[in-house]
Design a protein around this motif. Structure first.
Motif, PDB file in Angstrom:
ATOM      1  N   TYR A  90       0.884  -0.878   0.365  1.00 14.88           N
ATOM      2  CA  TYR A  90       0.193   0.110   0.126  1.00 14.88           C
ATOM      3  C   TYR A  90       0.808   1.199  -0.482  1.00 14.88           C
ATOM      4  O   TYR A  90       0.457   1.919  -0.982  1.00 14.88           O
ATOM      5  N   LEU A  91       2.080   1.161   0.829  1.00 17.54           N
ATOM      6  CA  LEU A  91       2.892   2.543   0.673  1.00 17.54           C
ATOM      7  C   LEU A  91       3.164   2.541  -0.891  1.00 17.54           C
ATOM      8  O   LEU A  91       3.415   3.329  -1.696  1.00 17.54           O
ATOM      9  N   ASP A  92       3.287   1.300  -1.487  1.00 16.19           N
ATOM     10  CA  ASP A  92       3.536   1.997  -3.479  1.00 16.19           C
ATOM     11  C   ASP A  92       2.532   2.022  -4.088  1.00 16.19           C
ATOM     12  O   ASP A  92       2.543   3.190  -4.484  1.00 16.19           O
ATOM     13  N   VAL A  93       1.074   1.983  -3.366  1.00 17.16           N
ATOM     14  CA  VAL A  93       0.223   2.650  -4.386  1.00 17.16           C
ATOM     15  C   VAL A  93       0.446   4.299  -3.807  1.00 17.16           C
ATOM     16  O   VAL A  93      -0.186   5.184  -5.119  1.00 17.16           O
ATOM     17  N   VAL A  94       0.859   4.800  -2.444  1.00  8.88           N
ATOM     18  CA  VAL A  94       0.331   5.761  -2.293  1.00  8.88           C
ATOM     19  C   VAL A  94       1.688   6.472  -3.001  1.00  8.88           C
ATOM     20  O   VAL A  94       1.267   7.444  -3.790  1.00  8.88           O
ATOM     21  N   SER A  95       2.756   6.127  -2.893  1.00 12.39           N
ATOM     22  CA  SER A  95       3.853   6.865  -3.502  1.00 12.39           C
ATOM     23  C   SER A  95       3.474   6.500  -5.029  1.00 12.39           C
ATOM     24  O   SER A  95       3.220   7.696  -5.656  1.00 12.39           O
ATOM     25  N   PHE A  96       2.865   6.258  -5.871  1.00 15.94           N
ATOM     26  CA  PHE A  96       2.517   6.507  -7.091  1.00 15.94           C
ATOM     27  C   PHE A  96       1.634   7.570  -7.224  1.00 15.94           C
ATOM     28  O   PHE A  96       2.041   7.683  -8.314  1.00 15.94           O
ATOM     29  N   PHE A  97       0.500   7.396  -6.655  1.00 15.70           N
ATOM     30  CA  PHE A  97      -0.369   8.402  -6.625  1.00 15.70           C
ATOM     31  C   PHE A  97       0.519   9.994  -6.415  1.00 15.70           C
ATOM     32  O   PHE A  97      -0.015  10.723  -7.211  1.00 15.70           O
ATOM     33  N   ALA A  98       1.727   9.920  -5.186  1.00 19.88           N
ATOM     34  CA  ALA A  98       2.312  11.036  -5.051  1.00 19.88           C
ATOM     35  C   ALA A  98       2.965  11.240  -6.576  1.00 19.88           C
ATOM     36  O   ALA A  98       2.826  12.177  -6.927  1.00 19.88           O
ATOM     37  N   LYS A  99       3.432  10.149  -6.732  1.00 21.83           N
ATOM     38  CA  LYS A  99       4.245  10.916  -8.314  1.00 21.83           C
ATOM     39  C   LYS A  99       3.681  11.525  -8.794  1.00 21.83           C
ATOM     40  O   LYS A  99       4.052  12.174  -9.969  1.00 21.83           O
ATOM     41  N   GLU A 100       2.185  10.878  -9.407  1.00 24.91           N
ATOM     42  CA  GLU A 100       1.675  10.607 -10.835  1.00 24.91           C
ATOM     43  C   GLU A 100       0.860  11.979 -10.624  1.00 24.91           C
ATOM     44  O   GLU A 100      -0.042  12.660 -10.794  1.00 24.91           O
ATOM     45  N   GLU A 101       0.954  13.020  -9.003  1.00 21.88           N
ATOM     46  CA  GLU A 101       0.400  13.972  -8.674  1.00 21.88           C
ATOM     47  C   GLU A 101      -1.089  13.779  -8.235  1.00 21.88           C
ATOM     48  O   GLU A 101      -1.961  14.725  -9.208  1.00 21.88           O
ATOM     49  N   LYS A 102      -1.336  12.881  -8.135  1.00 22.04           N
ATOM     50  CA  LYS A 102      -3.184  12.465  -8.167  1.00 22.04           C
ATOM     51  C   LYS A 102      -3.272  12.612  -6.658  1.00 22.04           C
ATOM     52  O   LYS A 102      -4.315  12.217  -6.317  1.00 22.04           O
ATOM     53  N   ILE A 103      -2.400  12.818  -5.913  1.00 16.52           N
ATOM     54  CA  ILE A 103      -2.568  12.820  -4.108  1.00 16.52           C
ATOM     55  C   ILE A 103      -2.042  13.518  -3.274  1.00 16.52           C
ATOM     56  O   ILE A 103      -0.951  13.986  -3.784  1.00 16.52           O
ATOM     57  N   SER A 104      -1.857  15.175  -2.763  1.00 16.80           N
ATOM     58  CA  SER A 104      -2.508  16.230  -2.463  1.00 16.80           C
ATOM     59  C   SER A 104      -1.083  16.084  -0.885  1.00 16.80           C
ATOM     60  O   SER A 104      -1.744  14.973   0.082  1.00 16.80           O
ATOM     61  N   ALA A 105      -0.798  17.017  -0.554  1.00 22.89           N
ATOM     62  CA  ALA A 105       0.240  16.623   1.142  1.00 22.89           C
ATOM     63  C   ALA A 105      -0.731  16.517   1.944  1.00 22.89           C
ATOM     64  O   ALA A 105      -1.655  16.417   2.798  1.00 22.89           O
ATOM     65  N   LYS A 106      -2.189  17.510   1.298  1.00 22.79           N
ATOM     66  CA  LYS A 106      -3.221  17.817   2.208  1.00 22.79           C
ATOM     67  C   LYS A 106      -4.150  16.121   2.458  1.00 22.79           C
ATOM     68  O   LYS A 106      -4.501  15.888   3.697  1.00 22.79           O
ATOM     69  N   ASP A 107      -4.330  15.852   1.421  1.00 20.18           N
ATOM     70  CA  ASP A 107      -4.423  14.776   0.937  1.00 20.18           C
ATOM     71  C   ASP A 107      -4.332  13.879   1.956  1.00 20.18           C
ATOM     72  O   ASP A 107      -4.874  12.906   3.232  1.00 20.18           O
ATOM     73  N   LEU A 108      -2.775  13.032   2.125  1.00 20.56           N
ATOM     74  CA  LEU A 108      -2.268  12.712   2.728  1.00 20.56           C
ATOM     75  C   LEU A 108      -1.631  12.394   4.201  1.00 20.56           C
ATOM     76  O   LEU A 108      -1.852  11.211   4.911  1.00 20.56           O
ATOM     77  N   GLU A 109      -2.089  14.585   4.476  1.00 22.09           N
ATOM     78  CA  GLU A 109      -1.796  14.055   6.305  1.00 22.09           C
ATOM     79  C   GLU A 109      -4.054  13.898   6.789  1.00 22.09           C
ATOM     80  O   GLU A 109      -3.715  13.605   7.899  1.00 22.09           O
ATOM     81  N   GLU A 110      -5.100  13.934   5.605  1.00 19.15           N
ATOM     82  CA  GLU A 110      -5.694  13.848   6.230  1.00 19.15           C
ATOM     83  C   GLU A 110      -5.888  11.741   6.313  1.00 19.15           C
ATOM     84  O   GLU A 110      -6.569  11.289   6.982  1.00 19.15           O
ATOM     85  N   ILE A 111      -5.300  10.989   5.324  1.00 18.95           N
ATOM     86  CA  ILE A 111      -4.885   9.632   5.472  1.00 18.95           C
ATOM     87  C   ILE A 111      -4.080   9.529   7.051  1.00 18.95           C
ATOM     88  O   ILE A 111      -4.595   9.213   7.862  1.00 18.95           O
ATOM     89  N   LEU A 112      -3.023  10.215   7.128  1.00 14.01           N
ATOM     90  CA  LEU A 112      -2.627  10.251   8.525  1.00 14.01           C
ATOM     91  C   LEU A 112      -3.159  10.576   9.529  1.00 14.01           C
ATOM     92  O   LEU A 112      -3.214   9.553  10.548  1.00 14.01           O
ATOM     93  N   LYS A 113      -4.133  11.528   9.778  1.00 11.06           N
ATOM     94  CA  LYS A 113      -5.555  11.960  10.930  1.00 11.06           C
ATOM     95  C   LYS A 113      -5.970  10.544  10.961  1.00 11.06           C
ATOM     96  O   LYS A 113      -6.946   9.565  12.053  1.00 11.06           O
ATOM     97  N   MET A 114      -6.635   9.792  10.121  1.00  8.90           N
ATOM     98  CA  MET A 114      -7.350   8.776   9.277  1.00  8.90           C
ATOM     99  C   MET A 114      -7.257   7.470  10.257  1.00  8.90           C
ATOM    100  O   MET A 114      -7.315   6.170  11.198  1.00  8.90           O
ATOM    101  N   ILE A 115      -5.590   7.243   9.697  1.00  7.30           N
ATOM    102  CA  ILE A 115      -4.845   6.204  10.473  1.00  7.30           C
ATOM    103  C   ILE A 115      -4.771   5.824  11.721  1.00  7.30           C
ATOM    104  O   ILE A 115      -4.766   5.580  12.760  1.00  7.30           O
ATOM    105  N   GLU A 116      -4.398   7.173  12.480  1.00  5.43           N
ATOM    106  CA  GLU A 116      -4.218   7.740  13.833  1.00  5.43           C
ATOM    107  C   GLU A 116      -5.880   7.582  14.902  1.00  5.43           C
ATOM    108  O   GLU A 116      -5.724   7.208  16.091  1.00  5.43           O
TER     109      GLU A 116
END
Length: 118
Positions: A90-116
């Protein structure tokens, strides 16, 4: 659970959204599509044969409803996609979308909040 074709998935999206629908209701939701009523009816019957939809008969017409939950379908095939294309990472999935600029830093922050929160 059998993988659906793109058109079958599109039609299932409508059925999941409407929860109960006659073919004419599905047709009305496919406004951007140029699909004939009989073709749509055949696809819905194929979904019935694949056990994705059930129906309630009203005379000669049928009202269709999903037998498979959207979440169950999504979980099965997303897991398969991650396994097939990202070797289960799943790390590779997120990295893929980050490299493709399909996911923003704000989105990643939201994901981290959900995980926490879990």
């Amino acid at each position: 659970m059998e993988k659906l074709t793109n058109k079958e998935e599109q039609i299932m999206q409508v059925i999941w959204k409407l929860e109960k629908a006659f073919v004419k209701d599905i047709m009305a939701e496919l406004t951007d599509e140029d699909i004939h009523y009989n073709t749509l009816s055949t696809i819905v019957r194929n979904l019935e044969e694949k056990k994705y939809v059930g129906y309630q008969a009203f005379g000669k017409t049928h009202q269709y409803f999903p037998l498979v939950k959207l979440t169950d379908y999504r979980n099965k095939f997303m897991t398969k996609a991650v396994d097939s294309f990202f070797e289960g990472s799943y790390l590779d999935v997120v990295s893929f979308f980050a490299k493709e600029e399909k996911i923003s830093a704000k989105d990643l922050e939201e994901i981290l909040k959900m995980i926490e929160k879990k």
